[in-house]
Design a protein around this motif. Structure first.
Motif, mmCIF file in Angstrom:
data_model
loop_
_atom_site.group_PDB
_atom_site.id
_atom_site.type_symbol
_atom_site.label_atom_id
_atom_site.label_comp_id
_atom_site.label_asym_id
_atom_site.label_seq_id
_atom_site.Cartn_x
_atom_site.Cartn_y
_atom_site.Cartn_z
ATOM 1 N N UNK A 117 39.973 32.109 33.387
ATOM 2 C CA UNK A 117 40.796 33.300 33.250
ATOM 3 C C UNK A 117 41.999 33.214 34.189
ATOM 4 N N UNK A 118 43.228 33.545 33.707
ATOM 5 C CA UNK A 118 44.410 33.433 34.561
ATOM 6 C C UNK A 118 44.307 34.213 35.867
ATOM 7 N N UNK A 119 43.731 35.417 35.820
ATOM 8 C CA UNK A 119 43.603 36.216 37.046
ATOM 9 C C UNK A 119 42.619 35.563 38.010
ATOM 10 N N UNK A 120 41.523 35.023 37.479
ATOM 11 C CA UNK A 120 40.547 34.343 38.329
ATOM 12 C C UNK A 120 41.158 33.088 38.940
ATOM 13 N N UNK A 121 41.958 32.377 38.149
ATOM 14 C CA UNK A 121 42.627 31.181 38.649
ATOM 15 C C UNK A 121 43.581 31.536 39.789
ATOM 16 N N UNK A 122 44.327 32.617 39.621
ATOM 17 C CA UNK A 122 45.261 33.042 40.673
ATOM 18 C C UNK A 122 44.524 33.448 41.943
ATOM 19 N N UNK A 123 43.425 34.197 41.798
ATOM 20 C CA UNK A 123 42.633 34.600 42.971
ATOM 21 C C UNK A 123 42.150 33.376 43.742
ATOM 22 N N UNK A 124 41.674 32.402 42.997
ATOM 23 C CA UNK A 124 41.086 31.228 43.635
ATOM 24 C C UNK A 124 42.138 30.390 44.337
ATOM 25 N N UNK A 125 43.284 30.179 43.702
ATOM 26 C CA UNK A 125 44.328 29.356 44.319
ATOM 27 C C UNK A 125 44.934 30.048 45.539
#
Length: 343
Positions: A54-62
């Motif tokens: 998920x794009x939001x999950x990817x952003x949180x993780x990075x």
């Protein structure tokens, strides 16, 4: 000693360990932790359903990866893959767009993240767990006229996968199962736990354990060792703790009945009860019932098999050392000159 940085990126959490590490001439491993960090980012949000990060999950993780890169610089961990290792596990293995994540990690940390297999995940978990678990000599078995140490079964229960590893000083059999707290929640327990949803979830886990038994002998262990957040939560509940206490939880030993009683209570707990448990991180509250369900099925199966073999399992051990520590140790050569620093 070598200063290393290990990062474990799972389905639910991403964790950092910066440590001084070495092995002595006998091959014994030692770690002196300088910094540990743990952030719940839910990278695996929806991956089981969509096959995509998920794009939001990817952003949180990075965002967290960027902070970990700053920690590495602050504590003087040299650039490059010789002393930095980033391991991504279940969610990233399953995602078709994992290259977006890999590119982001490469840009921020300057190293190539490894999307490891379930077998490598199991090996690293077992290696790390040995730092926090005393030997099982008292759980020996008769073999060839002499008493030998029974193997331990190490279980790393994550968000998207669960590893079962059997061995004494090294793995002799291992399997990675596609089950865990996030995966079971998203498949079966997104609302309240009902008799039907619980039964379906348990049936799925039992089927996977049937498959596991084709690879790992669940009647063999003299000791069952549990790793990761679900299991520390169950242990804290069983011990009646008010908050997360690593001194109490690390190496804690419980009888299987106490573990199963706490699992049962957690599976059927209310949101208000979960919010009152000081040892349960807010980001884990919505998936802990599923995690406890998986753990209860594993413990039950091992108890059944060891009892049938005439060697009933007597204790379940919680280790705070796990795959993250195994990653750190993997960065150290097999033998280095001992410098006399305690772990």
């Amino acid at each position: 000693m070598t200063r290393v940085a290990a990062i474990d990126c799972g389905t639910n959490t991403i964790r950092l360990l910066i440590a001084e590490a070495d092995r002595d001439q006998s091959g014994s491993s030692r770690l002196k932790a300088l910094r540990r960090r743990n952030e719940i980012v839910r990278l695996g949000q929806g991956v089981d359903r969509t096959g995509m990060l998920d794009p939001a999950a990817l952003e949180r993780t990075l965002t967290v990866v960027d902070a970990y890169a700053a920690d590495c610089a602050e504590l003087g961990v040299a650039p490059g893959g010789a002393v930095r290792r980033f391991v991504a596990t279940s969610a990233t293995r399953d995602a078709r767009n994992r290259e977006d994540f890999v590119a982001g990690v490469r840009r921020l940390l300057g190293i190539e993240p490894e999307v490891v297999s379930g077998q490598e995940e199991a090996r690293l978990s077992f290696s790390g767990s040995l730092l926090g678990v005393r030997g099982g000599e008292d759980a020996g078995v008769q073999k060839g006229g002499e008493r030998v140490q029974a193997p331990r079964l190490v279980v790393d229960l994550g968000g998207g996968s669960t590893e079962l590893v059997l061995g004494v000083d090294a793995p002799s059999a291992a399997i990675s199962l596609d089950t865990g707290s996030v995966r079971i929640t998203e498949r079966f327990l997104t609302g309240d736990v009902t008799p039907d949803s619980e039964a379906a979830a348990r049936a799925e886990v039992r089927g996977l354990l049937d498959e596991a038994e084709q690879v790992v002998d669940l009647s063999a262990p003299g000791q069952l060792v549990g790793l990761a957040g679900t299991i520390t939560t169950v242990t804290a509940h069983a011990l009646g703790l008010q908050a997360f206490d690593p001194q109490t939880l690390g190496g804690a030993e419980l009888n299987p009945q106490a573990v199963l009683a706490s699992c049962e209570a957690i599976v059927h707990s209310t949101a208000e009860q979960r919010a009152s448990w000081g040892y349960l991180a807010p980001g884990r509250r919505d998936v802990i019932a599923a995690g406890a369900l998986v753990w209860s099925e594993v413990v039950t199966r091992v108890v059944e098999r060891t009892t049938a073999a005439g060697r009933p399992l007597e204790r379940v051990t919680t280790s705070l050392y796990d795959i993250l520590d195994g990653i750190a140790l993997s960065l150290v050569p097999a033998q280095t000159e001992s410098e006399g620093t305690e772990a």
